[in-house]
Design a protein around this motif. Structure first.
Motif, PDB file in Angstrom:
ATOM      1  N   ASN A 654      15.792 -21.369   0.648  1.00 37.54           N
ATOM      2  CA  ASN A 654      15.670 -22.800   1.338  1.00 37.54           C
ATOM      3  C   ASN A 654      16.794 -23.535   1.588  1.00 37.54           C
ATOM      4  OD1 ASN A 654      12.713 -22.861   1.230  1.00 37.54           O
ATOM      5  ND2 ASN A 654      12.850 -22.858  -0.829  1.00 37.54           N
ATOM      6  N   ALA A 655      17.905 -23.151   0.817  1.00 43.54           N
ATOM      7  CA  ALA A 655      19.003 -23.847   1.170  1.00 43.54           C
ATOM      8  C   ALA A 655      20.026 -23.310   2.466  1.00 43.54           C
ATOM      9  CB  ALA A 655      20.287 -23.559  -0.127  1.00 43.54           C
ATOM     10  N   ILE A 656      19.559 -22.043   2.820  1.00 47.10           N
ATOM     11  CA  ILE A 656      19.945 -21.448   4.024  1.00 47.10           C
ATOM     12  C   ILE A 656      19.105 -22.149   5.293  1.00 47.10           C
ATOM     13  CG2 ILE A 656      20.098 -19.334   5.245  1.00 47.10           C
ATOM     14  CD1 ILE A 656      20.394 -17.675   2.788  1.00 47.10           C
ATOM     15  N   ALA A 657      17.825 -22.229   5.085  1.00 52.27           N
ATOM     16  CA  ALA A 657      17.003 -22.876   6.083  1.00 52.27           C
ATOM     17  C   ALA A 657      17.348 -24.223   6.317  1.00 52.27           C
ATOM     18  CB  ALA A 657      15.553 -22.769   5.536  1.00 52.27           C
ATOM     19  N   GLY A 658      17.904 -24.807   5.125  1.00 58.29           N
ATOM     20  CA  GLY A 658      18.525 -26.219   5.510  1.00 58.29           C
ATOM     21  C   GLY A 658      19.610 -26.625   5.942  1.00 58.29           C
ATOM     22  N   THR A 659      20.677 -25.238   5.815  1.00 62.07           N
ATOM     23  CA  THR A 659      21.872 -25.420   6.549  1.00 62.07           C
ATOM     24  C   THR A 659      21.699 -25.251   7.947  1.00 62.07           C
ATOM     25  OG1 THR A 659      22.749 -24.580   4.403  1.00 62.07           O
ATOM     26  CG2 THR A 659      24.160 -24.263   6.726  1.00 62.07           C
ATOM     27  N   LEU A 660      20.652 -24.435   8.578  1.00 64.02           N
ATOM     28  CA  LEU A 660      20.512 -24.270   9.841  1.00 64.02           C
ATOM     29  C   LEU A 660      19.976 -25.518  10.463  1.00 64.02           C
ATOM     30  CD1 LEU A 660      20.309 -22.450  12.348  1.00 64.02           C
ATOM     31  CD2 LEU A 660      18.051 -21.814  11.454  1.00 64.02           C
ATOM     32  N   LYS A 661      19.024 -26.239   9.684  1.00 58.72           N
ATOM     33  CA  LYS A 661      18.532 -27.531  10.234  1.00 58.72           C
ATOM     34  C   LYS A 661      19.371 -28.528  10.528  1.00 58.72           C
ATOM     35  CE  LYS A 661      15.168 -28.077   7.244  1.00 58.72           C
ATOM     36  NZ  LYS A 661      14.144 -28.753   6.694  1.00 58.72           N
ATOM     37  N   LEU A 662      20.545 -28.724   9.270  1.00 55.35           N
ATOM     38  CA  LEU A 662      21.474 -29.485   9.431  1.00 55.35           C
ATOM     39  C   LEU A 662      22.436 -29.146  10.533  1.00 55.35           C
ATOM     40  CD1 LEU A 662      22.760 -31.836   7.701  1.00 55.35           C
ATOM     41  CD2 LEU A 662      24.254 -30.138   6.504  1.00 55.35           C
ATOM     42  N   TYR A 663      22.616 -28.030  10.772  1.00 54.90           N
ATOM     43  CA  TYR A 663      23.606 -27.865  11.981  1.00 54.90           C
ATOM     44  C   TYR A 663      23.099 -28.272  13.411  1.00 54.90           C
ATOM     45  CZ  TYR A 663      25.775 -25.329  15.966  1.00 54.90           C
ATOM     46  OH  TYR A 663      26.285 -25.113  16.903  1.00 54.90           O
ATOM     47  N   PHE A 664      21.837 -28.333  13.767  1.00 54.40           N
ATOM     48  CA  PHE A 664      21.133 -28.743  14.882  1.00 54.40           C
ATOM     49  C   PHE A 664      21.186 -30.337  14.552  1.00 54.40           C
ATOM     50  CE2 PHE A 664      19.303 -24.277  15.175  1.00 54.40           C
ATOM     51  CZ  PHE A 664      19.905 -24.144  16.527  1.00 54.40           C
ATOM     52  N   ARG A 665      20.920 -30.982  13.485  1.00 47.68           N
ATOM     53  CA  ARG A 665      20.686 -32.241  13.413  1.00 47.68           C
ATOM     54  C   ARG A 665      22.210 -33.044  13.672  1.00 47.68           C
ATOM     55  NH1 ARG A 665      18.387 -32.838   8.363  1.00 47.68           N
ATOM     56  NH2 ARG A 665      20.178 -34.035   7.382  1.00 47.68           N
ATOM     57  N   GLU A 666      23.363 -32.358  13.096  1.00 47.29           N
ATOM     58  CA  GLU A 666      24.622 -32.935  13.426  1.00 47.29           C
ATOM     59  C   GLU A 666      25.290 -32.457  14.569  1.00 47.29           C
ATOM     60  OE1 GLU A 666      26.998 -32.329   9.827  1.00 47.29           O
ATOM     61  OE2 GLU A 666      25.777 -33.495   8.708  1.00 47.29           O
TER      62      GLU A 666
END
Length: 802
Positions: A654-666
């Motif tokens: 879930n941390a890896i999925a969160g990192t991917l979402k954070l990349y697109f968000r930023e």
């Protein structure tokens, strides 16, 4: 039967709108602060309504008097239908009640007809209130009267026929003038009427200024009525949920809720009441303005006969579900109507337009309320009276429960009691909220789960965090399991996305390792829930940018939290990175050019790791990873750490999925670009399917090449995730909800929230915008393939490897 017991058995069932007796006694009405002229005019309308009600009530009393006179005369003959004593018992105090209200009606009518603002009516209500003692006598005798009438009907067929076909004199306000009335129904009218004098006085005083001559008289009449009800209150058990049934048994309301019932394929809204001896399903009747709530019984099941369907039965008869797209379309309509209402409020066109829009909004919200539920709750009567018989009994049943049936009068009294006993008073729609009431928070909530205390034994404990979203709770995060401790100390931080959320719910589970696990779902179901609690997300408190400490107490366990909220206005504000050598906050074409790739390395590596071990993870992309893990991965990617792959293998997925979402968000600019976003939002709203397809595909092919290739790579991955929906519970729609507002975003100058006065809770324009973003991504997820008419671009579109 004693006087006290008969009074208790009836008075607890009185129909009196939505007020307790204590409300009537201790609440003092205040004059409505409207324009005084309009307030005084309202007195006439209130009194006109009272006259109409009195006319109908008199016709009911007269319908009782019609058979009483010949029955009393026949009692002295050689072949009486009833004895004198039976007649007097059944019709006890009816002539006196009729005389009281006839005098009141005859005196009130000319005063209302000759209306003036200084007209006084308080003396009439004062006199009426002073005669409430007659009602006490009637109520004391009521149960005996009904029982006597029932026995006489069984003994005499002629009387039974008379008692079932009593004619009520037609009145201009009586809607159903052809309906037959039974003796039981008419005898109940005075019982139902007894509290109305107090309610009527409250209504009148609301529209009577304290300077009016009537005010003191009405206030005195109210005091008399309240004293009458107060004397009854002293004899009633303080438990609101309690009522007396046959043989002194005590029936209590355990819980009531609004539910949706599936009736021959149609969805119907029901109010369900669980009593200690039966389950009652009712329909809330539509009432004219100013009238109290009333319920119709649809069905009831004694708990002794209550069964649940087995899992096998449920699977063999699945309920028809409404597609997520239809529900989203309704939400869009609702948001559009809300926007229209806000626009009309700023104009001077008058209240009629707003009222019409509110009615339209109510219809759409009612439809959404009916369409949304999808969790089946199947109950049955083992006698087969309600639905199919089941083999599994309700677990709470025991041998002391007995099967029974209710008479029509008992059923009527029970449904009338529901008005007083109900704990849930309003249907869960925004129409029932005040304009200034919060519609929930949109943005990101950072939560640190610190520790738990109060455990009596050492446990393997973890916590699950949930927030409400569009009416139901969604699991958003889960702490690690803290082993063998009475004082778990997690200190884990999570970032939770909020979509109109108002409540944070926390559940504590004991991890059970010693059970055989057939699958991931079985393992989760084996974990034992230890405690559950929740906390309201208060916008005023959370507006402070500092961390807010909180403690959730539940079942003797206390969990300490810290919370910090970031509204969507700021959380999705894209800030370019000052460090161009990194990955986060750097333009996507700069990253791919530096890496000599078509898709950024961070996207490919995160996708590969998730596909390796996260495709069966329940709530993947929806459940938040630990914030410190996400920040560690972000730092590793930004510093071009070659050991990032090793780190990812040891991280929670879930941390890896969160990192991917954070990349697109930023990203400094969203994947679908600022310039094209308005066109995508307009294209998805087209009603013609052919025009929509042409528009959406041409827009997609207009996206910059690097953005397009990255999007297609992500699109294929999300489709593969959705293929495992039966395990990970992530449908295409769920994935679109997660990624839509991240991949699509209006530029700051075009954003609907730039002029919003509610940046923390978001206005309906912004809610509509978010749903449009979800719809755009969902549209592309549902396409089997992306047609590419440009042959030169075809190799680019389908070649996403480095």
């Amino acid at each position: 039967m004693t006087k006290k017991s008969s009074l208790l058995s009836v008075i607890k069932l009185w129909h009196k709108k939505d007020l307790l007796f204590s409300d009537l006694i201790f609440k003092r009405p205040t004059f409505v602060e409207l324009d005084q002229e309009k307030g005084l005019e309202m007195r006439k309308w209130v009194l006109s309504g009272i006259l109409a009600s009195e006319e109908i009530y008199l016709s009911h009393l007269e319908a009782l008097l019609i058979p009483m006179k010949p029955l009393r005369a026949a009692a002295t003959t050689s072949q009486p239908m009833l004895t004198i004593q039976q007649t007097e018992t059944i019709f006890f105090k009816v002539p006196e009640l009729h005389e009281i209200h006839k005098d009141f009606y005859d005196a009130l009518l000319p005063r209302v007809q000759d209306w003036g603002h200084q007209q006084c009516v308080g003396d009439l209500f004062q006199k009426l209130a002073s005669q409430l003692g007659v009602y006490r006598a009637f109520v004391d005798n009521y149960k005996v009267a009904v029982e006597t009438a029932d026995k006489c009907c069984q003994a005499n067929a002629q009387f039974a026929e008379i008692s079932e076909n009593l004619k009520v004199k037609s009145t201009k306000d009586c809607k159903d003038q052809s309906a037959k009335n039974s003796l039981e129904t008419l005898l109940y009218k005075p019982v139902d009427r007894v509290t109305r004098s107090t309610l009527v006085l409250h209504d009148l005083l609301k529209h009577t200024p304290s300077s009016h001559q009537d005010y003191a008289l009405l206030l005195d009449a109210l005091r008399i009525s309240q004293n009458f009800l107060s004397s009854i209150n002293e004899e009633i058990t303080p438990r609101r949920q309690s009522m007396t049934v046959k043989k002194g048994e005590n029936r209590q309301l355990l819980r009531d809720r609004f539910m949706v019932e599936l009736v021959e394929g149609s969805r119907k809204l029901r109010h369900v009441f669980l009593f200690t001896d039966l389950l009652l399903c009712t329909k809330l009747k539509k009432q004219a303005a100013g009238k109290g709530q009333q319920y119709d019984c649809k069905w009831y099941i004694p708990l002794a006969d209550l069964t649940f369907q087995t899992i096998e039965d449920c699977e063999s008869t699945p309920i028809p579900l409404v597609q997520d797209e239809e529900i989203d379309a309704l939400k869009i309509k609702i948001s559009q109507i809300k926007n229209e209402i806000q626009r009309e409020k700023r104009t001077t066109k008058g209240p009629k337009v707003i009222e019409r829009l509110r009615k339209k909004l109510s219809e759409q919200e009612s439809l959404l309320l009916l369409m949304s539920p999808n969790m089946a709750f199947r109950v049955a009567n083992r006698n087969g009276k309600v639905s199919h018989e089941s083999q599994r009994r309700f677990l709470l049943l025991n041998s002391c429960f007995k099967s029974f049936s209710l008479t029509s009068l008992e059923l009527q009294m029970l449904t009338n009691s529901c008005v007083k006993l109900q704990t849930v008073h309003t249907i869960p729609m925004t129409m029932n909220k005040e304009d200034d009431e919060s519609s929930g928070l949109y943005g990101f909530l950072n939560v640190i789960v610190h520790s738990a205390s109060g455990l009596k034994h050492s446990l393997n404990l973890y916590c699950s965090l949930e927030v409400d979203s569009f009416g139901y709770f969604v699991n958003k995060a889960k702490t690690r399991v803290y082993r063998d401790s009475t004082e778990p100390n997690w200190n884990e931080e999570f970032e939770i996305e909020l979509e109109g959320s108002q409540t944070l719910r926390l559940l504590c589970y004991e991890k059970c390792y010693n059970k055989t696990k057939q699958s991931k779902d079985d393992g989760e179901n084996a974990d034992k829930i230890m405690a559950k609690g929740q906390i309201k997300l208060d916008p005023q408190t959370l507006q402070n940018k500092d961390w807010q400490r909180a403690v959730i107490a539940m079942n003797g366990i206390e969990v300490k939290l810290s919370m910090k909220f970031t509204s969507r206005e700021f959380s999705l504000k894209r800030m370019p990175s000052r460090k161009q050598s990194g990955v986060f906050g750097v333009k996507i074409n700069v990253v791919t050019k530096r890496e000599r790739s078509k898709v950024p390395l961070i996207v490919r590596q995160c996708v590969e790791e998730i596909e390796r071990r996260g495709m069966d993870e329940v709530g993947i992309y929806r459940v938040s990873g630990v914030a410190t893990d996400i920040q560690a991965l972000k730092a590793a990617f930004d510093s071009n750490n070659r050991d990032v792959s090793v780190m990812m293998r040891e991280m929670d997925v879930n941390a890896i999925a969160g990192t991917l979402k954070l990349y697109f968000r930023e990203l400094p600019e969203p994947l679908f670009t600022d310039d094209l976003y308005p066109n995508f939002a307009g294209g998805i709203a087209l009603s013609d399917c052919v025009a929509k397809e042409s528009c959406m595909l041409n827009l997609l092919l207009s996206v910059p090449e690097t953005n397009l290739v990255t999007f297609l790579f992500l699109l294929d991955h999300l489709k593969r995730v959705a293929e495992n929906e039966c395990i990970n519970k992530m449908s295409l729609h769920n994935l679109a909800t997660v990624f839509g507002p991240t991949l699509l975003r209006p530029s700051e100058k075009d954003s609907k929230i730039s002029n919003s006065s509610q940046p923390i809770s978001m206005n309906d324009s912004w809610s509509l915008e978010v749903m449009a973003q979800v719809q755009v991504l969902l549209y592309f997820l549902q396409l089997e393939s992306i047609p590419t008419p440009d042959s030169k671009r075809q190799s680019l579109l389908f070649s996403t490897e480095v």
